[in-house]
Design a protein around this motif. Structure first.
Motif, mmCIF file in Angstrom:
data_model
loop_
_atom_site.group_PDB
_atom_site.id
_atom_site.type_symbol
_atom_site.label_atom_id
_atom_site.label_comp_id
_atom_site.label_asym_id
_atom_site.label_seq_id
_atom_site.Cartn_x
_atom_site.Cartn_y
_atom_site.Cartn_z
ATOM 1 N N GLY A 1 24.424 66.465 17.686
ATOM 2 C CA GLY A 1 24.728 67.304 19.112
ATOM 3 C C GLY A 1 26.112 68.705 19.108
ATOM 4 N N GLU A 2 26.302 68.343 18.502
ATOM 5 C CA GLU A 2 27.750 70.033 18.356
ATOM 6 C C GLU A 2 26.684 71.307 18.242
ATOM 7 O OE1 GLU A 2 28.935 72.144 14.412
ATOM 8 O OE2 GLU A 2 29.151 70.288 13.848
ATOM 9 N N ASN A 3 25.062 71.286 18.255
ATOM 10 C CA ASN A 3 24.086 72.346 18.402
ATOM 11 C C ASN A 3 23.677 72.349 19.435
ATOM 12 O OD1 ASN A 3 26.259 74.149 16.615
ATOM 13 N ND2 ASN A 3 25.399 72.650 15.063
ATOM 14 N N PHE A 4 23.216 70.783 20.120
ATOM 15 C CA PHE A 4 22.680 70.881 21.864
ATOM 16 C C PHE A 4 23.818 71.718 22.762
ATOM 17 C CE2 PHE A 4 21.206 66.505 20.497
ATOM 18 C CZ PHE A 4 20.250 66.793 19.025
ATOM 19 N N HIS A 5 22.540 71.646 23.601
ATOM 20 C CA HIS A 5 22.842 72.690 25.074
ATOM 21 C C HIS A 5 21.750 71.598 26.249
ATOM 22 C CE1 HIS A 5 19.918 75.727 23.689
ATOM 23 N NE2 HIS A 5 19.958 75.815 24.794
ATOM 24 N N GLY A 6 22.917 71.698 27.501
ATOM 25 C CA GLY A 6 21.579 71.910 28.487
ATOM 26 C C GLY A 6 20.743 70.580 28.326
ATOM 27 N N ALA A 7 19.020 70.455 28.530
ATOM 28 C CA ALA A 7 18.835 69.492 28.362
ATOM 29 C C ALA A 7 18.068 68.940 27.091
ATOM 30 C CB ALA A 7 17.216 69.764 28.949
ATOM 31 N N GLN A 8 18.450 69.580 26.353
ATOM 32 C CA GLN A 8 18.379 68.758 24.759
ATOM 33 C C GLN A 8 19.339 67.644 24.756
ATOM 34 O OE1 GLN A 8 19.484 72.345 22.698
ATOM 35 N NE2 GLN A 8 18.352 72.340 21.180
ATOM 36 N N PHE A 9 20.205 67.265 25.414
ATOM 37 C CA PHE A 9 21.304 66.589 25.577
ATOM 38 C C PHE A 9 20.419 64.921 26.123
ATOM 39 C CE2 PHE A 9 24.751 69.079 24.567
ATOM 40 C CZ PHE A 9 24.728 68.183 23.961
ATOM 41 N N ASP A 10 19.781 65.733 26.950
ATOM 42 C CA ASP A 10 18.751 64.107 27.928
ATOM 43 C C ASP A 10 18.271 63.953 26.694
ATOM 44 O OD1 ASP A 10 20.055 64.558 30.655
ATOM 45 O OD2 ASP A 10 18.172 67.056 31.360
ATOM 46 N N ALA A 11 17.685 64.510 26.343
ATOM 47 C CA ALA A 11 15.953 63.784 25.220
ATOM 48 C C ALA A 11 16.663 63.163 24.279
ATOM 49 C CB ALA A 11 15.364 65.046 24.955
ATOM 50 N N ALA A 12 17.987 63.722 23.796
ATOM 51 C CA ALA A 12 18.399 62.744 22.385
ATOM 52 C C ALA A 12 19.000 61.317 23.520
ATOM 53 C CB ALA A 12 19.559 63.823 21.779
ATOM 54 N N ILE A 13 19.976 61.858 24.073
ATOM 55 C CA ILE A 13 20.011 60.068 25.226
ATOM 56 C C ILE A 13 18.661 59.463 24.894
ATOM 57 C CG2 ILE A 13 21.607 59.382 27.054
ATOM 58 C CD1 ILE A 13 23.048 61.553 26.913
ATOM 59 N N ALA A 14 17.488 59.466 25.791
ATOM 60 C CA ALA A 14 16.511 58.836 25.433
ATOM 61 C C ALA A 14 15.754 58.698 24.625
ATOM 62 C CB ALA A 14 15.512 59.753 26.818
ATOM 63 N N SER A 15 15.513 59.183 23.372
ATOM 64 C CA SER A 15 15.581 58.984 22.368
ATOM 65 C C SER A 15 16.394 57.920 21.602
ATOM 66 C CB SER A 15 15.592 60.669 21.501
ATOM 67 O OG SER A 15 15.380 59.483 20.174
ATOM 68 N N ASP A 16 15.545 56.605 20.481
ATOM 69 C CA ASP A 16 16.033 56.243 19.617
ATOM 70 C C ASP A 16 16.654 56.357 18.296
ATOM 71 O OD1 ASP A 16 13.524 56.162 18.992
ATOM 72 O OD2 ASP A 16 13.007 54.328 18.978
ATOM 73 N N VAL A 17 16.708 57.449 18.110
ATOM 74 C CA VAL A 17 16.907 58.639 17.026
ATOM 75 C C VAL A 17 18.342 58.495 16.445
ATOM 76 C CG1 VAL A 17 16.779 61.071 15.420
ATOM 77 C CG2 VAL A 17 14.689 60.463 16.986
ATOM 78 N N LEU A 18 18.810 59.035 17.906
ATOM 79 C CA LEU A 18 20.150 59.165 17.221
ATOM 80 C C LEU A 18 21.281 58.510 17.362
ATOM 81 C CD1 LEU A 18 20.762 63.481 18.112
ATOM 82 C CD2 LEU A 18 20.343 62.128 16.017
ATOM 83 N N ASP A 19 22.124 57.434 17.252
ATOM 84 C CA ASP A 19 22.809 56.795 17.452
ATOM 85 C C ASP A 19 24.519 57.230 18.745
ATOM 86 O OD1 ASP A 19 21.259 53.940 17.635
ATOM 87 O OD2 ASP A 19 21.743 54.767 15.810
ATOM 88 N N VAL A 20 24.449 58.363 17.627
ATOM 89 C CA VAL A 20 26.072 58.918 17.971
ATOM 90 C C VAL A 20 25.693 60.404 18.748
ATOM 91 C CG1 VAL A 20 28.000 59.228 16.972
ATOM 92 C CG2 VAL A 20 26.737 57.686 16.312
ATOM 93 N N ILE A 21 25.991 60.649 19.600
ATOM 94 C CA ILE A 21 25.947 62.418 20.077
ATOM 95 C C ILE A 21 27.709 62.863 20.832
ATOM 96 C CG2 ILE A 21 25.359 63.013 22.419
ATOM 97 C CD1 ILE A 21 23.190 61.176 21.297
ATOM 98 N N GLN A 22 27.171 63.879 20.182
ATOM 99 C CA GLN A 22 28.366 65.294 19.216
ATOM 100 C C GLN A 22 28.644 66.538 20.475
ATOM 101 O OE1 GLN A 22 27.577 64.325 15.454
ATOM 102 N NE2 GLN A 22 29.838 63.139 15.145
ATOM 103 N N PRO A 23 28.210 66.134 21.058
ATOM 104 C CA PRO A 23 28.488 67.875 21.895
ATOM 105 C C PRO A 23 30.115 68.642 22.020
ATOM 106 C CG PRO A 23 29.297 65.899 23.634
ATOM 107 C CD PRO A 23 28.602 65.061 22.312
ATOM 108 N N ASP A 24 30.074 69.256 21.766
ATOM 109 C CA ASP A 24 31.421 70.167 21.612
ATOM 110 C C ASP A 24 31.730 70.713 23.125
ATOM 111 O OD1 ASP A 24 33.311 72.732 21.033
ATOM 112 O OD2 ASP A 24 33.388 72.151 19.104
ATOM 113 N N VAL A 25 33.122 70.348 23.401
ATOM 114 C CA VAL A 25 33.022 70.756 24.470
ATOM 115 C C VAL A 25 33.470 72.102 25.114
ATOM 116 C CG1 VAL A 25 35.828 70.910 24.093
ATOM 117 C CG2 VAL A 25 34.586 70.075 26.320
ATOM 118 N N THR A 26 33.997 72.683 23.963
ATOM 119 C CA THR A 26 33.869 74.296 24.150
ATOM 120 C C THR A 26 32.903 74.940 23.470
ATOM 121 O OG1 THR A 26 34.298 74.887 21.653
ATOM 122 C CG2 THR A 26 36.554 74.164 23.361
ATOM 123 N N LYS A 27 32.222 74.680 23.025
ATOM 124 C CA LYS A 27 30.620 75.243 22.570
ATOM 125 C C LYS A 27 29.510 74.521 23.551
ATOM 126 C CE LYS A 27 28.291 75.736 17.765
ATOM 127 N NZ LYS A 27 28.364 75.625 16.451
#
Length: 381
Positions: free
Chosen positions: A255-281
């Protein structure tokens, strides 16, 4: 949404870039940090209240000055304007820059500047409300959050990790992606030294092919890792990610290198158990608060990515404190004046946790006098 508050009229925006030397280079799979660049922004409103933000500028180091100048350039269109809430600020600013992104292809730098300015607006709003930022986001009670020691180099990492364990850490992340045998050797050594109760994770920074990642997962399965972060390229086919998830007993993270709707897809998917956005990125507080809530609601772990200065660390801490769940806060243990001149002694580690600041806003602000020797540029609207 934030509670009702007095509108914020922006009077000025300032930006500061710094480069802090490091005693020992910090190695990751895509390169080596020979200094620690970071960018701070300060927003002052028409009544003199201030808020601080941080813009992602980790790599390359020369990007720090560019982002600071970009922050001032973007800030010129904001002076004199009034916003009801930080969310309104984020949404209107993001929309106003869409054509500029297309014109310049500066997707990352522009998103990072917007994130830093958004953090500053939230800090300002919380300070004016006399509340810590996490309480402005959520009524949830939080006094401490769990952390993990990060940035552990591939050179005898068990020594560094053991020293951090002695200081109170209970969770650790190793940088991998330096070759299968060395990576596996390092993780085995860390498990042996740290013991069976320690949380050990690893981050390969997008270096593996699918076959390599599967081989690695099989080799480290007995070590019971907490997660395997960014094993594949972010843009690898979804089918590769699904195949790796099926083959791995170790949870996958990203998730460090996701943005926008990519997070929606990652959260809905069963692939990633840990979501890691960077607040400054990407997203600042506004975007990341939305991701944090959705992550926890989906039963996943919100573990914000962090490797920057003190404003970034405090922002990530307030987000995880507000969101709750089973997430861990990434905690850089390398000496870094860019962090220390903001946080000071505010976050001592005890039994793998740190206190949540109770002061207004982020709970601290930069000591510019202490940072003066490392400043490479400053400007204002």
């Amino acid at each position: 949404m934030t509670p009702a508050m007095k509108p914020i009229q922006i009077a000025s925006i300032e930006a500061f870039s710094f480069r802090v030397p490091v005693a020992s280079p910090i190695k990751v799979a895509f390169g080596t940090f020979r200094d620690r660049p970071f960018v701070l922004v300060r927003i002052t409103d028409s009544e003199g209240a201030q808020g601080w933000g941080e813009v992602w500028a980790n790599w390359p180091a020369v990007g720090a000055e560019h982002r600071a100048r970009l922050a001032v350039d973007i800030g010129e269109r904001l002076v004199g304007k009034t916003f009801e809430t930080p969310e309104e600020f984020f949404n209107k600013l993001s929309a106003s820059l869409e054509v500029l992104v297309l014109q310049t292809l500066e997707v990352g730098p522009i998103a990072q500047v917007v994130a830093g300015l958004d953090i500053a607006m939230w800090d300002l709003a919380a300070r004016r409300a006399g509340q810590p930022l996490h309480r402005l986001l959520s009524p949830r009670e939080a006094t401490r959050v769990p952390v993990y020691a990060t940035g552990i180099n591939p050179d005898e990492p068990e020594r560094f990790a053991a020293a951090r364990q002695a200081e109170g850490h209970r969770a650790f992340k190793l940088k991998t992606g330096f070759g299968h045998e060395l990576d596996v050797r390092n993780l085995r050594a860390m498990r042996e030294v740290l013991g069976p109760e320690a949380v050990i994770t690893c981050d390969s920074n997008q270096t593996h092919t699918l076959a390599q990642a599967i081989d690695f997962c099989r080799a480290v399965e007995p070590l019971k890792l907490g997660w395997f972060e960014e094993p594949l390229r972010v843009d690898a086919p979804a089918s590769d990610w699904r195949e790796l998830a099926r083959a791995s007993t170790t949870p996958l993270a990203g998730g460090e290198n996701f943005h926008g709707a990519q997070f929606d897809a990652a959260i809905a998917s069963d692939v990633l158990d840990v979501i890691q956005p960077d607040v400054t990125k990407w997203g600042g507080i506004t975007g990341n608060w939305s991701v944090a809530r959705a992550t926890v609601a989906a039963g996943k772990r919100y573990c914000p990515h962090y490797f920057g200065g003190g404003i970034s660390l405090l922002s990530s801490l307030h987000l995880i404190a507000a969101a709750g769940g089973a997430g861990l806060l990434e905690f850089d243990c390398h000496p870094n004046v860019g962090r220390e001149a903001v946080v000071g002694e505010l976050l001592p580690v005890t039994e793998g946790t740190v206190p949540v600041p109770s002061g207004a806003g982020l709970g601290a602000q930069p000591d510019l006098a202490r940072l003066a020797a490392f400043r490479t540029w400053e400007g204002r609207t």
